[in-house]
Design a protein around this motif. Structure first.
Motif, PDB file in Angstrom:
ATOM      1  N   LEU A 134     -10.835 -16.570  -6.764  1.00 19.68           N
ATOM      2  CA  LEU A 134      -9.586 -15.820  -6.717  1.00 19.68           C
ATOM      3  C   LEU A 134      -8.846 -16.015  -5.402  1.00 19.68           C
ATOM      4  N   TRP A 135      -9.577 -16.379  -4.346  1.00 14.78           N
ATOM      5  CA  TRP A 135      -8.927 -16.591  -3.055  1.00 14.78           C
ATOM      6  C   TRP A 135      -7.881 -17.698  -3.120  1.00 14.78           C
ATOM      7  N   TRP A 136      -8.058 -18.635  -4.057  1.00 11.47           N
ATOM      8  CA  TRP A 136      -7.137 -19.758  -4.145  1.00 11.47           C
ATOM      9  C   TRP A 136      -5.727 -19.309  -4.557  1.00 11.47           C
ATOM     10  N   TYR A 137      -5.614 -18.181  -5.249  1.00  8.89           N
ATOM     11  CA  TYR A 137      -4.318 -17.719  -5.739  1.00  8.89           C
ATOM     12  C   TYR A 137      -3.560 -16.884  -4.699  1.00  8.89           C
ATOM     13  N   LEU A 138      -4.185 -16.601  -3.555  1.00 12.22           N
ATOM     14  CA  LEU A 138      -3.498 -15.877  -2.486  1.00 12.22           C
ATOM     15  C   LEU A 138      -2.560 -16.816  -1.732  1.00 12.22           C
ATOM     16  N   PRO A 139      -1.501 -16.298  -1.134  1.00 13.97           N
ATOM     17  CA  PRO A 139      -0.563 -17.171  -0.411  1.00 13.97           C
ATOM     18  C   PRO A 139      -1.215 -17.958   0.718  1.00 13.97           C
ATOM     19  N   THR A 140      -2.235 -17.371   1.387  1.00 10.92           N
ATOM     20  CA  THR A 140      -2.855 -18.047   2.534  1.00 10.92           C
ATOM     21  C   THR A 140      -3.968 -19.007   2.126  1.00 10.92           C
ATOM     22  N   HIS A 141      -4.506 -18.883   0.902  1.00 10.20           N
ATOM     23  CA  HIS A 141      -5.593 -19.741   0.400  1.00 10.20           C
ATOM     24  C   HIS A 141      -6.806 -19.732   1.329  1.00 10.20           C
ATOM     25  N   ARG A 142      -7.184 -18.591   1.855  1.00  4.09           N
ATOM     26  CA  ARG A 142      -8.336 -18.508   2.760  1.00  4.09           C
ATOM     27  C   ARG A 142      -9.616 -18.311   1.961  1.00  4.09           C
ATOM     28  N   VAL A 143     -10.612 -19.159   2.222  1.00  2.00           N
ATOM     29  CA  VAL A 143     -11.900 -19.037   1.527  1.00  2.00           C
ATOM     30  C   VAL A 143     -12.619 -17.771   1.972  1.00  2.00           C
ATOM     31  N   ALA A 144     -12.545 -17.433   3.248  1.00  2.00           N
ATOM     32  CA  ALA A 144     -13.179 -16.233   3.794  1.00  2.00           C
ATOM     33  C   ALA A 144     -12.104 -15.354   4.411  1.00  2.00           C
ATOM     34  N   ARG A 145     -12.292 -14.076   4.295  1.00  2.00           N
ATOM     35  CA  ARG A 145     -11.311 -13.154   4.834  1.00  2.00           C
ATOM     36  C   ARG A 145     -11.407 -13.092   6.347  1.00  2.00           C
ATOM     37  N   ARG A 146     -10.266 -12.954   6.988  1.00  2.00           N
ATOM     38  CA  ARG A 146     -10.258 -12.867   8.445  1.00  2.00           C
ATOM     39  C   ARG A 146     -10.924 -11.574   8.909  1.00  2.00           C
ATOM     40  N   PRO A 147     -11.583 -11.588  10.063  1.00  2.00           N
ATOM     41  CA  PRO A 147     -12.172 -10.349  10.587  1.00  2.00           C
ATOM     42  C   PRO A 147     -11.103  -9.282  10.788  1.00  2.00           C
ATOM     43  N   ARG A 148     -11.532  -8.023  10.710  1.00  5.13           N
ATOM     44  CA  ARG A 148     -10.581  -6.915  10.791  1.00  5.13           C
ATOM     45  C   ARG A 148      -9.795  -6.925  12.108  1.00  5.13           C
ATOM     46  N   ARG A 149     -10.430  -7.306  13.201  1.00  4.84           N
ATOM     47  CA  ARG A 149      -9.756  -7.249  14.498  1.00  4.84           C
ATOM     48  C   ARG A 149      -8.625  -8.266  14.610  1.00  4.84           C
ATOM     49  N   THR A 150      -8.613  -9.289  13.752  1.00  9.91           N
ATOM     50  CA  THR A 150      -7.552 -10.292  13.820  1.00  9.91           C
ATOM     51  C   THR A 150      -6.434 -10.008  12.840  1.00  9.91           C
ATOM     52  N   ARG A 151      -6.510  -8.886  12.115  1.00 10.17           N
ATOM     53  CA  ARG A 151      -5.466  -8.580  11.145  1.00 10.17           C
ATOM     54  C   ARG A 151      -4.369  -7.706  11.725  1.00 10.17           C
ATOM     55  N   ARG A 152      -4.447  -7.402  13.013  1.00  6.52           N
ATOM     56  CA  ARG A 152      -3.434  -6.568  13.630  1.00  6.52           C
ATOM     57  C   ARG A 152      -2.106  -7.318  13.710  1.00  6.52           C
ATOM     58  N   ARG A 153      -1.062  -6.548  13.623  1.00  5.63           N
ATOM     59  CA  ARG A 153       0.272  -7.146  13.716  1.00  5.63           C
ATOM     60  C   ARG A 153       0.484  -7.737  15.109  1.00  5.63           C
ATOM     61  N   ARG A 154       0.895  -8.969  15.149  1.00  7.89           N
ATOM     62  CA  ARG A 154       1.094  -9.634  16.431  1.00  7.89           C
ATOM     63  C   ARG A 154       2.406  -9.205  17.066  1.00  7.89           C
ATOM     64  N   GLU A 155       2.448  -9.353  18.372  1.00 11.11           N
ATOM     65  CA  GLU A 155       3.675  -9.062  19.097  1.00 11.11           C
ATOM     66  C   GLU A 155       4.747 -10.076  18.695  1.00 11.11           C
ATOM     67  N   PRO A 156       6.009  -9.648  18.633  1.00  6.87           N
ATOM     68  CA  PRO A 156       7.073 -10.589  18.273  1.00  6.87           C
ATOM     69  C   PRO A 156       7.136 -11.764  19.237  1.00  6.87           C
ATOM     70  N   LYS A 157       7.447 -12.929  18.705  1.00  6.71           N
ATOM     71  CA  LYS A 157       7.476 -14.137  19.516  1.00  6.71           C
ATOM     72  C   LYS A 157       8.627 -14.103  20.511  1.00  6.71           C
ATOM     73  N   PHE A 158       9.756 -13.539  20.093  1.00  6.11           N
ATOM     74  CA  PHE A 158      10.921 -13.450  20.954  1.00  6.11           C
ATOM     75  C   PHE A 158      11.188 -11.993  21.312  1.00  6.11           C
ATOM     76  N   HIS A 159      11.715 -11.773  22.476  1.00  4.41           N
ATOM     77  CA  HIS A 159      12.042 -10.421  22.919  1.00  4.41           C
ATOM     78  C   HIS A 159      13.149  -9.849  22.030  1.00  4.41           C
ATOM     79  N   ARG A 160      13.097  -8.531  21.818  1.00  2.00           N
ATOM     80  CA  ARG A 160      14.067  -7.904  20.918  1.00  2.00           C
ATOM     81  C   ARG A 160      15.510  -8.073  21.404  1.00  2.00           C
ATOM     82  N   ASP A 161      15.720  -8.235  22.708  1.00  2.00           N
ATOM     83  CA  ASP A 161      17.079  -8.364  23.232  1.00  2.00           C
ATOM     84  C   ASP A 161      17.737  -9.664  22.797  1.00  2.00           C
ATOM     85  N   VAL A 162      16.965 -10.677  22.439  1.00  2.00           N
ATOM     86  CA  VAL A 162      17.542 -11.940  21.980  1.00  2.00           C
ATOM     87  C   VAL A 162      17.247 -12.177  20.503  1.00  2.00           C
TER      88      VAL A 162
END
Length: 244
Positions: A134-162
């Motif tokens: 069933l993992w193949w039908y997910l958008p990311t196609h990951r065989v194994a799920r990422r650890p919980r600590r890496t699922r946090r929302r990342r900081e935006p790449k660009f500053h909000r002012d730009v």
């Protein structure tokens, strides 16, 4: 029971085992563990170990209790207990639906029996879900799920002012001449480090394409200043994003 309930951990179960052998009252166990006394009574009753081949070893053991609880949770999973619900979820997964879409659609349809996205993810990466790939039908196609600590929302790449989302109204609605959109276009690696910068004036749609030797900031900005002029567009007018 509150809105959030945490199951007993292996450490707590080992403490209960030691206290049980020391004949510590249940009320005292509950006070130290900060648990309801009914939780301790239920734990001692449900996870009591007994084996006919070992008649002298009956009792409560923390490690055995933890294994019994894990096995019971595995059998009582909602998508295992309800075949029709499981069939409907799997069918939607194979049709390209994400677990978030499936769970939210069930809420929208007011389905009497529904599951959350976390339950669907856990089934996809369980032994039963792995057998069906069933993992193949997910958008990311990951065989194994990422650890919980890496699922946090990342900081935006660009500053909000730009960010393109915070453009002034005059820029967003193209009411003022002189504001440019810049974008860096990269090519396949086999073509080398060469790339181009596209500059589009938002009102007139006048477009300038500049060739750069590489994608480093200094040569890219130097190319803009040398080809556009000594007075480049102000920093506040350079908005990161694709040309519309």
């Amino acid at each position: 029971m509150g809105a959030v309930y945490d199951h007993l951990s292996i450490t707590e179960r080992r403490k209960i085992e030691r206290w049980r052998h020391a004949k510590v009252p249940v009320d005292e166990m509950a006070r130290v563990l900060k648990r309801c006394r009914s939780t301790i009574f239920r734990e001692l009753k449900r996870n009591h170990f007994s084996d006919e081949s070992m008649p002298g070893c009956d009792g409560y053991y923390g490690a055995a209790a933890h294994l019994m609880q894990a096995e019971r949770r595995s059998r009582e999973r909602k998508l295992i207990k309800h075949p029709e619900l499981r069939k409907r979820v799997i069918e939607r997964i194979k049709n390209g639906w994400t677990p978030e879409q499936i769970s939210n659609r069930m809420i929208h349809e007011c389905a009497p029996l529904r599951v959350c996205q976390e339950t669907i993810y856990r089934y996809i990466y369980s032994k039963e879900g792995q057998r069906e790939d069933l993992w193949w039908y997910l958008p990311t196609h990951r065989v194994a799920r990422r650890p919980r600590r890496t699922r946090r929302r990342r900081e935006p790449k660009f500053h909000r002012d730009v960010s393109i989302l915070f453009r002034p109204d005059d820029v967003a609605h193209r009411r003022q001449f002189g504001h440019w959109e810049a974008d860096l276009m990269l090519f396949k690696q086999k073509l080398g480090q060469t790339n181009v910068t596209s500059l589009v004036e938002r009102v007139s749609r006048f477009t300038v394409i500049l060739k750069n030797p590489n994608k480093r900031t200094k040569p890219v900005m130097g190319k803009i200043m040398s080809d556009i002029g000594d007075d480049p567009p102000p920093k506040s007018s350079m908005w990161r994003g694709q040309t519309r």
